[in-house]
Design an enzyme around this catalytic site. Structure first.
Site: not given
Length: 396
Positions: A156, A187, A342
């Site tokens: 990621d 994120h 996600s």
């Protein structure tokens, strides 16, 4: 999800000469690395032949530089159990030469991949309680093993490994996109918190390994994603953890045969792999790595067991999982709420880690186990799409 990933259709047009390897095209409008290509060798290419091919590539590096292609040459080499290849910067003449080598299976442009997050807002968490109760509830019910002895590779934007949520269980693994060993978007930290955070996580005792492949804009080249997968497999193998590892990729882009092939290698090696379906409300068959059928592709559900409006759908989807208004860790401490497929994928990675520890199943059989435990509760899932919602098997 940014505009250049909204295109569904793609072409595998052969641009090369007869009997040469295909040079695959990308969808019109897709963002690519200038002069960047991924080269995949044929399955029967020996290590010796691969080494000879790389020596030949090195020999033409000087010629590319003389033609004014600065920074040219091989950037990354991939050596999976059943996939050998490399990526780099090459001009058109060199790519034609490469494609004419009978040991080359195909060549494709190095497209840009992005994270699958769509919105951030403040709201209470609900995903943990939902995945541990067949009919919904307020409590998260789980076995005390809680993912102990399992490693979670978060491929990621990086992870804030010092965040209190991880209680010292998070480590930095590899950075394959820039020189900043931090999470520039938040994120990756959010994803890792859902997998293994002490408050927001499912497998609360699992170890987190940060593998950075996305930059501070949430983007990275396909070649870097492949390198991240390759690194994760090698690292898990070195430590004897292949069948006790989960790998999560909450990211995606246009179809890539190379990325799909590389992703499949992780499952073949023994790992569980969860990927996000995408946030364009389209058939995920046109996206990678979501279209790779051996991985666990996860779509996003809402608090009311409906399909999230943004979530991709289609036959490639294995399960739905909570992906709307998900509260998890934020870099620097504290928390934040995000929505997207996600956020759905790490729920599956967390439950997989939980079941690997609790039931002793190997990682590459965990997706099947997740589907066996899942509940058919999703309303209006989309055409030709499963109604199965993720469930950890511990609640009522």
């Amino acid at each position: 999800m940014t505009g250049f990933f909204t295109i569904l259709s793609f072409s595998l047009a052969a641009l090369s000469v007869t009997n040469a390897a295909q040079i695959l095209s990308v969808p019109k409008g897709a963002e690519v690395v200038p002069n960047g290509y991924i080269v995949v060798m044929k399955d029967d290419t020996s290590q010796q032949d691969f080494s000879s091919h790389r020596v030949w590539i090195s020999s033409i590096h000087h010629n590319m530089t003389r033609r004014g292609l600065d920074g040219a040459g091989v950037k990354q080499t991939y050596d999976f159990d059943h996939l050998r290849g490399y990526s780099g910067i090459f001009d058109e003449d060199t790519i034609k030469d490469i494609s004419n080598d009978p040991k080359v299976a195909f060549v494709e442009p190095d497209a840009i991949i992005s994270q699958h997050v769509v919105v951030q807002q403040r709201k209470a968490p609900w995903g943990l309680s939902r995945l541990s109760n067949r009919r919904g509830g307020r409590n998260y019910v789980f076995d005390s093993s809680a993912g102990s002895g399992v490693w979670a590779y978060v491929v990621d934007s990086g992870v804030d490994v010092r965040h209190a949520e991880f209680q010292g269980r998070a480590v930095w693994g590899s950075n394959l996109v820039d020189n900043k060993n931090s999470d520039g978007t938040g994120h990756g930290t959010h994803v890792a918190g859902t997998i293994a955070g002490k408050t927001y996580g499912i497998a609360k005792k699992a170890k987190v390994v940060a593998v950075k492949v996305l930059n501070s804009e949430g983007k990275g080249p396909t070649s870097g994603i492949i390198a991240g997968i390759n690194w994760s497999i090698r690292h898990a193998r070195k430590h004897g953890m292949l069948q006790k590892s989960v790998l999560n990729m909450s990211l995606g882009g246009t179809y890539s045969a190379g990325l799909n092939h590389a992703t499949a290698q992780a499952i073949k090696a023994g790992m569980f792999v969860s990927v996000s379906a995408g946030n364009d409300n389209i058939n995920s068959n046109g996206n990678s790595p979501a279209s790779e059928r051996s991985v666990c592709t996860i779509a996003a559900s809402t608090e009311n067991d409906g399909k999230a409006s943004f979530s991709n759908w289609g036959p490639a989807v294995d399960l739905y999982a909570p992906g709307h208004n998900i509260l998890s860790a934020r870099p620097g401490g504290g928390s934040q709420t995000m929505s997207g497929t996600s956020m759905a994928a790490p729920h599956a990675a967390g439950v997989a880690a939980y079941l690997i520890a609790k039931e002793g199943i190997p990682g590459n059989r965990a997706c099947l186990r997740l589907k066996q435990l899942s509940q058919p509760t999703i309303r209006n899932p989309g055409p030709d799409t499963t109604t199965r919602l993720l469930y950890n098997g511990s609640g009522r």
